[in-house]
Scaffold this motif. Structure first.
Motif, PDB file in Angstrom:
ATOM      1  N   GLN A   1      10.084  -1.204   5.777  1.00 25.09           N
ATOM      2  CA  GLN A   1       9.384  -0.001   6.237  1.00 25.09           C
ATOM      3  C   GLN A   1      10.316   1.209   6.205  1.00 25.09           C
ATOM      4  O   GLN A   1       9.923   2.290   5.775  1.00 25.09           O
ATOM      5  CB  GLN A   1       8.846  -0.197   7.654  1.00 25.09           C
ATOM      6  CG  GLN A   1       7.603  -1.035   7.730  1.00 25.09           C
ATOM      7  CD  GLN A   1       6.420  -0.401   7.034  1.00 25.09           C
ATOM      8  OE1 GLN A   1       5.834  -1.038   6.175  1.00 25.09           O
ATOM      9  NE2 GLN A   1       6.068   0.804   7.365  1.00 25.09           N
ATOM     10  N   ASN A   2      11.555   1.031   6.656  1.00 28.56           N
ATOM     11  CA  ASN A   2      12.512   2.147   6.681  1.00 28.56           C
ATOM     12  C   ASN A   2      12.816   2.648   5.277  1.00 28.56           C
ATOM     13  O   ASN A   2      12.859   3.859   5.041  1.00 28.56           O
ATOM     14  CB  ASN A   2      13.799   1.736   7.387  1.00 28.56           C
ATOM     15  CG  ASN A   2      13.609   1.564   8.871  1.00 28.56           C
ATOM     16  OD1 ASN A   2      12.692   2.121   9.465  1.00 28.56           O
ATOM     17  ND2 ASN A   2      14.475   0.779   9.482  1.00 28.56           N
TER      18      ASN A   2
ATOM     19  N   ALA B   1       0.838  -1.205   0.000  1.00 34.92           N
ATOM     20  CA  ALA B   1       0.000   0.000   0.000  1.00 34.92           C
ATOM     21  C   ALA B   1       0.873   1.255   0.000  1.00 34.92           C
ATOM     22  O   ALA B   1       0.572   2.238  -0.696  1.00 34.92           O
ATOM     23  CB  ALA B   1      -0.926  -0.005   1.209  1.00 34.92           C
ATOM     24  N   ASP B   2       1.946   1.229   0.763  1.00 28.08           N
ATOM     25  CA  ASP B   2       2.861   2.368   0.786  1.00 28.08           C
ATOM     26  C   ASP B   2       3.497   2.589  -0.581  1.00 28.08           C
ATOM     27  O   ASP B   2       3.617   3.725  -1.032  1.00 28.08           O
ATOM     28  CB  ASP B   2       3.964   2.154   1.827  1.00 28.08           C
ATOM     29  CG  ASP B   2       3.471   2.287   3.248  1.00 28.08           C
ATOM     30  OD1 ASP B   2       2.390   2.864   3.447  1.00 28.08           O
ATOM     31  OD2 ASP B   2       4.172   1.808   4.155  1.00 28.08           O
ATOM     32  N   ARG B   3       3.909   1.503  -1.207  1.00 30.97           N
ATOM     33  CA  ARG B   3       4.544   1.629  -2.531  1.00 30.97           C
ATOM     34  C   ARG B   3       3.560   2.172  -3.564  1.00 30.97           C
ATOM     35  O   ARG B   3       3.939   2.971  -4.410  1.00 30.97           O
ATOM     36  CB  ARG B   3       5.104   0.283  -2.981  1.00 30.97           C
ATOM     37  CG  ARG B   3       6.328  -0.134  -2.164  1.00 30.97           C
ATOM     38  CD  ARG B   3       6.978  -1.416  -2.639  1.00 30.97           C
ATOM     39  NE  ARG B   3       7.337  -1.301  -4.036  1.00 30.97           N
ATOM     40  CZ  ARG B   3       6.992  -2.206  -4.957  1.00 30.97           C
ATOM     41  NH1 ARG B   3       6.309  -3.262  -4.639  1.00 30.97           N
ATOM     42  NH2 ARG B   3       7.360  -2.038  -6.198  1.00 30.97           N
ATOM     43  N   ARG B   4       2.290   1.755  -3.496  1.00 31.61           N
ATOM     44  CA  ARG B   4       1.277   2.298  -4.408  1.00 31.61           C
ATOM     45  C   ARG B   4       1.094   3.794  -4.188  1.00 31.61           C
ATOM     46  O   ARG B   4       1.012   4.565  -5.148  1.00 31.61           O
ATOM     47  CB  ARG B   4      -0.065   1.572  -4.224  1.00 31.61           C
ATOM     48  CG  ARG B   4      -0.139   0.238  -4.934  1.00 31.61           C
ATOM     49  CD  ARG B   4      -1.559  -0.300  -4.945  1.00 31.61           C
ATOM     50  NE  ARG B   4      -2.114  -0.515  -3.612  1.00 31.61           N
ATOM     51  CZ  ARG B   4      -1.956  -1.616  -2.899  1.00 31.61           C
ATOM     52  NH1 ARG B   4      -1.245  -2.620  -3.387  1.00 31.61           N
ATOM     53  NH2 ARG B   4      -2.497  -1.732  -1.700  1.00 31.61           N
TER      54      ARG B   4
ATOM     55  N   LEU C   1      12.018   6.756   1.027  1.00 31.21           N
ATOM     56  CA  LEU C   1      11.612   7.126  -0.331  1.00 31.21           C
ATOM     57  C   LEU C   1      10.425   8.087  -0.292  1.00 31.21           C
ATOM     58  O   LEU C   1      10.396   9.073  -1.026  1.00 31.21           O
ATOM     59  CB  LEU C   1      11.268   5.880  -1.149  1.00 31.21           C
ATOM     60  CG  LEU C   1      10.812   6.136  -2.590  1.00 31.21           C
ATOM     61  CD1 LEU C   1      11.892   6.881  -3.374  1.00 31.21           C
ATOM     62  CD2 LEU C   1      10.471   4.820  -3.270  1.00 31.21           C
ATOM     63  N   ARG C   2       9.472   7.812   0.576  1.00 29.60           N
ATOM     64  CA  ARG C   2       8.321   8.705   0.700  1.00 29.60           C
ATOM     65  C   ARG C   2       8.779  10.105   1.103  1.00 29.60           C
ATOM     66  O   ARG C   2       8.322  11.105   0.569  1.00 29.60           O
ATOM     67  CB  ARG C   2       7.334   8.186   1.736  1.00 29.60           C
ATOM     68  CG  ARG C   2       6.101   9.067   1.873  1.00 29.60           C
ATOM     69  CD  ARG C   2       5.272   8.800   3.124  1.00 29.60           C
ATOM     70  NE  ARG C   2       5.272   7.457   3.608  1.00 29.60           N
ATOM     71  CZ  ARG C   2       4.404   6.517   3.233  1.00 29.60           C
ATOM     72  NH1 ARG C   2       3.482   6.793   2.356  1.00 29.60           N
ATOM     73  NH2 ARG C   2       4.483   5.310   3.736  1.00 29.60           N
ATOM     74  N   GLY C   3       9.734  10.197   2.016  1.00 30.89           N
ATOM     75  CA  GLY C   3      10.267  11.486   2.439  1.00 30.89           C
ATOM     76  C   GLY C   3      10.941  12.231   1.310  1.00 30.89           C
ATOM     77  O   GLY C   3      10.760  13.450   1.152  1.00 30.89           O
ATOM     78  N   LEU C   4      11.716  11.517   0.495  1.00 31.69           N
ATOM     79  CA  LEU C   4      12.390  12.153  -0.639  1.00 31.69           C
ATOM     80  C   LEU C   4      11.377  12.684  -1.660  1.00 31.69           C
ATOM     81  O   LEU C   4      11.506  13.807  -2.154  1.00 31.69           O
ATOM     82  CB  LEU C   4      13.328  11.159  -1.323  1.00 31.69           C
ATOM     83  CG  LEU C   4      14.591  10.781  -0.552  1.00 31.69           C
ATOM     84  CD1 LEU C   4      15.307   9.628  -1.248  1.00 31.69           C
ATOM     85  CD2 LEU C   4      15.502  11.988  -0.439  1.00 31.69           C
ATOM     86  N   VAL C   5      10.385  11.873  -1.971  1.00 28.69           N
ATOM     87  CA  VAL C   5       9.377  12.280  -2.955  1.00 28.69           C
ATOM     88  C   VAL C   5       8.588  13.480  -2.435  1.00 28.69           C
ATOM     89  O   VAL C   5       8.399  14.465  -3.154  1.00 28.69           O
ATOM     90  CB  VAL C   5       8.432  11.105  -3.298  1.00 28.69           C
ATOM     91  CG1 VAL C   5       7.254  11.563  -4.133  1.00 28.69           C
ATOM     92  CG2 VAL C   5       9.196  10.011  -4.023  1.00 28.69           C
ATOM     93  N   ASN C   6       8.150  13.409  -1.184  1.00 34.48           N
ATOM     94  CA  ASN C   6       7.368  14.512  -0.626  1.00 34.48           C
ATOM     95  C   ASN C   6       8.192  15.788  -0.507  1.00 34.48           C
ATOM     96  O   ASN C   6       7.681  16.881  -0.758  1.00 34.48           O
ATOM     97  CB  ASN C   6       6.782  14.131   0.730  1.00 34.48           C
ATOM     98  CG  ASN C   6       5.670  13.122   0.606  1.00 34.48           C
ATOM     99  OD1 ASN C   6       5.068  12.970  -0.458  1.00 34.48           O
ATOM    100  ND2 ASN C   6       5.397  12.405   1.681  1.00 34.48           N
ATOM    101  N   ALA C   7       9.457  15.669  -0.148  1.00 29.27           N
ATOM    102  CA  ALA C   7      10.313  16.856  -0.051  1.00 29.27           C
ATOM    103  C   ALA C   7      10.465  17.510  -1.419  1.00 29.27           C
ATOM    104  O   ALA C   7      10.420  18.733  -1.546  1.00 29.27           O
ATOM    105  CB  ALA C   7      11.681  16.478   0.512  1.00 29.27           C
ATOM    106  N   ARG C   8      10.622  16.711  -2.426  1.00 27.50           N
ATOM    107  CA  ARG C   8      10.776  17.257  -3.778  1.00 27.50           C
ATOM    108  C   ARG C   8       9.483  17.905  -4.248  1.00 27.50           C
ATOM    109  O   ARG C   8       9.507  18.953  -4.897  1.00 27.50           O
ATOM    110  CB  ARG C   8      11.212  16.144  -4.737  1.00 27.50           C
ATOM    111  CG  ARG C   8      11.579  16.646  -6.089  1.00 27.50           C
ATOM    112  CD  ARG C   8      12.751  17.609  -5.975  1.00 27.50           C
ATOM    113  NE  ARG C   8      13.029  18.166  -7.288  1.00 27.50           N
ATOM    114  CZ  ARG C   8      13.257  19.449  -7.502  1.00 27.50           C
ATOM    115  NH1 ARG C   8      13.286  20.296  -6.510  1.00 27.50           N
ATOM    116  NH2 ARG C   8      13.488  19.872  -8.703  1.00 27.50           N
TER     117      ARG C   8
END
Length: 116
Positions: A96-97, A42-45, A102-109
């Protein structure tokens, strides 16, 4: 007489050492299962969706999109490899880590927009 005293002391010492052998080690198995954890799939989606939206809005460049998608695919292949024999708690934590990073990098960008 001396024999009986030694035998009596040895017999008295036995019951006090036996209970120590029946202590269970480690936490119960149901705690290790970590029920409430979001699934990595779900996180990857959600990350794929965020990458797609970021690229459409112009916040994420093509090169960054490729890089993020590669990392997302690497997490997926790692999940497949780990999951072949069932996920241990440390493997689940690793997935999870990496997903959170990756979620942090995408959201920061996406928050930064087109700025470097």
């Amino acid at each position: 007489m001396k024999r009986y005293v030694i035998l009596g002391v040895m017999t008295a010492a036995l019951p006090t050492t036996a209970p120590a052998q029946f202590v269970s080690a480690g936490p119960p198995a149901d705690i290790l299962a970590m029920p409430g954890q979001p699934s990595v799939d779900a996180d990857r989606r959600a990350i794929r969706r965020a990458i797609r939206e970021g690229q459409r809005s112009g916040d994420i460049t093509r090169e960054e999109t490729r890089s993020f998608r590669r990392e997302n695919a690497a997490i997926g292949s790692l999940q497949d490899r780990f999951g072949s024999d069932g996920l241990s708690p440390s493997e689940q934590a690793e997935l999870q880590n990496r997903t959170e990073a990756l979620r942090g990098l995408v959201n920061a960008r996406r928050v930064r927009g087109g700025q470097p």
